[in-house]
Enzyme design. Structure first.
Site, PDB file in Angstrom:
ATOM      1  N   ASP A  22      39.142  41.022  36.658  1.00  0.00           N
ATOM      2  CA  ASP A  22      38.643  39.732  37.057  1.00  0.00           C
ATOM      3  C   ASP A  22      37.470  39.240  36.500  1.00  0.00           C
ATOM      4  O   ASP A  22      36.520  39.851  35.896  1.00  0.00           O
ATOM      5  CB  ASP A  22      38.518  39.874  38.687  1.00  0.00           C
ATOM      6  N   GLY A  25      37.345  33.883  33.844  1.00  0.00           N
ATOM      7  CA  GLY A  25      36.859  32.242  33.996  1.00  0.00           C
ATOM      8  C   GLY A  25      35.386  32.008  34.015  1.00  0.00           C
ATOM      9  O   GLY A  25      35.133  31.115  33.440  1.00  0.00           O
ATOM     10  N   HIS A  39      40.142  34.357  29.040  1.00  0.00           N
ATOM     11  CA  HIS A  39      41.535  35.046  29.186  1.00  0.00           C
ATOM     12  C   HIS A  39      41.616  35.572  27.827  1.00  0.00           C
ATOM     13  O   HIS A  39      42.149  36.832  27.665  1.00  0.00           O
ATOM     14  CB  HIS A  39      42.450  34.144  29.665  1.00  0.00           C
ATOM     15  N   TRP A  71      50.009  31.622  40.634  1.00  0.00           N
ATOM     16  CA  TRP A  71      50.661  30.471  40.284  1.00  0.00           C
ATOM     17  C   TRP A  71      50.428  29.170  41.037  1.00  0.00           C
ATOM     18  O   TRP A  71      50.899  28.013  40.659  1.00  0.00           O
ATOM     19  CB  TRP A  71      52.389  30.494  40.994  1.00  0.00           C
ATOM     20  N   ARG A  73      47.487  28.142  40.452  1.00  0.00           N
ATOM     21  CA  ARG A  73      46.346  27.496  39.326  1.00  0.00           C
ATOM     22  C   ARG A  73      47.080  26.336  38.731  1.00  0.00           C
ATOM     23  O   ARG A  73      48.226  26.186  38.619  1.00  0.00           O
ATOM     24  CB  ARG A  73      46.074  28.629  38.539  1.00  0.00           C
ATOM     25  N   LEU A 133      49.757  57.451  26.658  1.00  0.00           N
ATOM     26  CA  LEU A 133      49.481  56.599  28.051  1.00  0.00           C
ATOM     27  C   LEU A 133      50.556  55.634  28.373  1.00  0.00           C
ATOM     28  O   LEU A 133      51.231  55.090  27.427  1.00  0.00           O
ATOM     29  CB  LEU A 133      48.158  55.852  27.699  1.00  0.00           C
ATOM     30  N   ARG A 190      37.702  47.315  40.207  1.00  0.00           N
ATOM     31  CA  ARG A 190      37.674  45.809  40.119  1.00  0.00           C
ATOM     32  C   ARG A 190      36.491  45.231  39.465  1.00  0.00           C
ATOM     33  O   ARG A 190      35.371  45.842  39.891  1.00  0.00           O
ATOM     34  CB  ARG A 190      37.949  45.183  41.353  1.00  0.00           C
ATOM     35  N   ARG A 196      37.442  42.649  46.940  1.00  0.00           N
ATOM     36  CA  ARG A 196      38.606  42.598  47.868  1.00  0.00           C
ATOM     37  C   ARG A 196      39.831  42.911  46.719  1.00  0.00           C
ATOM     38  O   ARG A 196      39.734  43.316  45.847  1.00  0.00           O
ATOM     39  CB  ARG A 196      38.839  41.194  48.233  1.00  0.00           C
ATOM     40  N   SER A 198      42.948  41.430  46.955  1.00  0.00           N
ATOM     41  CA  SER A 198      43.713  40.220  46.310  1.00  0.00           C
ATOM     42  C   SER A 198      45.239  40.726  46.031  1.00  0.00           C
ATOM     43  O   SER A 198      45.944  40.538  45.081  1.00  0.00           O
ATOM     44  CB  SER A 198      43.256  39.696  44.712  1.00  0.00           C
ATOM     45  N   GLU A 209      40.442  55.904  45.451  1.00  0.00           N
ATOM     46  CA  GLU A 209      38.690  55.666  45.474  1.00  0.00           C
ATOM     47  C   GLU A 209      38.534  54.289  44.618  1.00  0.00           C
ATOM     48  O   GLU A 209      39.182  54.003  43.633  1.00  0.00           O
ATOM     49  CB  GLU A 209      38.043  56.797  44.587  1.00  0.00           C
TER      50      GLU A 209
HETATM   51  C1  IPE Z   1      43.168  38.855  41.371  1.00  0.00           C
HETATM   52  O1  IPE Z   1      41.938  38.039  40.714  1.00  0.00           O
HETATM   53  C2  IPE Z   1      44.564  38.707  40.306  1.00  0.00           C
HETATM   54  C3  IPE Z   1      44.290  39.199  38.965  1.00  0.00           C
HETATM   55  C4  IPE Z   1      43.210  39.710  38.578  1.00  0.00           C
HETATM   56  C5  IPE Z   1      45.469  38.910  38.022  1.00  0.00           C
HETATM   57  P1  IPE Z   1      42.170  36.473  41.298  1.00  0.00           P
HETATM   58  O2  IPE Z   1      40.818  35.896  40.561  1.00  0.00           O
HETATM   59  O3  IPE Z   1      43.400  35.854  41.280  1.00  0.00           O
HETATM   60  O4  IPE Z   1      41.573  36.968  43.027  1.00  0.00           O
HETATM   61  P2  IPE Z   1      40.959  36.131  43.978  1.00  0.00           P
HETATM   62  O5  IPE Z   1      41.621  34.635  44.065  1.00  0.00           O
HETATM   63  O6  IPE Z   1      39.622  36.141  43.410  1.00  0.00           O
HETATM   64  O7  IPE Z   1      41.057  36.921  45.353  1.00  0.00           O
HETATM   65  C1  IPE Z   2      41.324  37.405  36.108  1.00  0.00           C
HETATM   66  O1  IPE Z   2      40.293  36.202  35.643  1.00  0.00           O
HETATM   67  C2  IPE Z   2      42.376  36.919  35.390  1.00  0.00           C
HETATM   68  C3  IPE Z   2      43.557  36.386  35.933  1.00  0.00           C
HETATM   69  C4  IPE Z   2      43.435  36.212  37.342  1.00  0.00           C
HETATM   70  C5  IPE Z   2      44.705  35.846  35.453  1.00  0.00           C
HETATM   71  P1  IPE Z   2      40.087  34.981  36.508  1.00  0.00           P
HETATM   72  O2  IPE Z   2      41.114  33.831  35.983  1.00  0.00           O
HETATM   73  O3  IPE Z   2      40.394  35.235  38.033  1.00  0.00           O
HETATM   74  O4  IPE Z   2      38.668  34.628  36.303  1.00  0.00           O
HETATM   75  P2  IPE Z   2      37.529  33.897  37.637  1.00  0.00           P
HETATM   76  O5  IPE Z   2      37.549  35.138  38.709  1.00  0.00           O
HETATM   77  O6  IPE Z   2      37.718  32.930  37.918  1.00  0.00           O
HETATM   78  O7  IPE Z   2      36.085  34.166  37.092  1.00  0.00           O
HETATM   79 MG    MG Z   3      39.502  35.698  39.618  1.00  0.00          MG
END
Ligand code: IPE
Ligand code: IPE
Ligand code: MG
Length: 242
Positions: A22, A25, A39, A71, A73, A133, A190, A196, A198, A209
């Site tokens: 995560d 963005g 990404h 989806w 987004r 792996l 994470r 969380r 998610s 853990e």
């Molecule tokens: C969880 O991250 C999904 C992935 C890392 C692929 P999100 O960014 O989508 O989760 P939320 O919206 O913060 O819960």
């Molecule tokens: C995780 O990064 C990648 C995917 C969910 C595909 P994000 O795109 O959720 O990035 P943030 O959380 O908005 O920074």
């Molecule tokens: Mg995110």
């Protein structure tokens, strides 16, 4: 941060690590760039994570790459993510072969664009015989959907008379999940500081853990994986006992 030899001396290396990658963005936004650039940078962090896992003998690595909720987004971001997935597979298949990595997937892959599915099938087939792996990409993955798919199958089996519902236990249920061929993860990491799950592997991580790292995913280095495993080794896992 523990070194590889310190981690190996301690002895308890998780067989299976799951990662919620995560923060892509936010990483891009901090630099004044568009989200897809985050990404793209995240794809290189995947290689760091794979290498670090291999260096300490982790057998399975599950990476949350796209959730059922993603989806929602904007179409432009989804398109960019799907393009990047293809590009990652095309560019990295040679690396996966060289590193003896076997690619697998979990999720409702039928929802992915045709081109992505074709490329995934190709890379999975190419890497099938690899014995190092196992890297499992969670794509269009949602844990609730996975559990519901299992329940649907079990109900159909019961209706057809091939399953006696009184024999249903946790082991049989696990064998109906997308993850039936893998052990449950002992460690969930994470990035980006979010506390969380998610909708990720809710059944499978019952006793994993949890390690939340403040770093954003594109900044993830080998050392971060070692840090998380170091934290894992400090934990007292009681499984409800004393
Ligand atoms: C969880 O991250 C999904 C992935 C890392 C692929 P999100 O960014 O989508 O989760 P939320 O919206 O913060 O819960
Ligand atoms: C995780 O990064 C990648 C995917 C969910 C595909 P994000 O795109 O959720 O990035 P943030 O959380 O908005 O920074
Ligand atoms: Mg995110």
């Amino acid at each position: 941060m523990p070194s590889v030899s310190e981690l190996l001396t301690h002895g308890s290396i998780p067989r299976h690590i799951a990662v919620i990658m995560d923060g892509n963005g936010r990483w891009a936004k901090q630099r004044g760039w568009m989200r897809p650039r985050g990404h793209r940078a995240g794809a290189d962090a995947v290689v760091n994570c794979v290498e670090a896992c291999q260096s300490i003998g982790v057998e399975f690595l599950t990476l949350y790459a796209f959730s059922t909720e993603n989806w929602k987004r904007p179409a432009m971001e989804i398109e960019a993510l799907m393009k990047l997935l293809n590009q990652f597979l095309v560019e990295k298949t040679a690396t996966l072969m060289e590193k003896n990595v076997r690619l697998q997937t979990i999720g409702r892959l039928c929802q992915l664009p045709e081109a992505s599915r074709r490329q995934l099938d190709e890379t999975i087939a190419t890497t099938r015989q690899n014995t190092g792996l196992t890297m499992i990409l969670a794509l269009s993955y949602g844990s609730r959907e996975e559990i519901l798919d299992a329940v649907q199958t079990l109900c159909q089996e019961a209706k057809a008379g091939t399953l006696d519902p009184t024999t249903l236990d946790a082991a049989l249920f696990s064998r109906h999940l997308y993850t039936k061929d893998y052990p449950d993860p002992e460690l969930l990491i994470r990035t980006s500081g979010e506390m969380r799950l998610s909708n990720f592997l809710l059944w499978q991580i019952s006793y994993a853990e949890l390690v939340v790292l403040p770093k954003l995913w594109p900044d993830f280095l080998h050392a971060d994986l070692f840090e998380a495993v170091g934290q894992f080794q400090q934990r007292q896992r009681r499984f409800g006992g004393i």
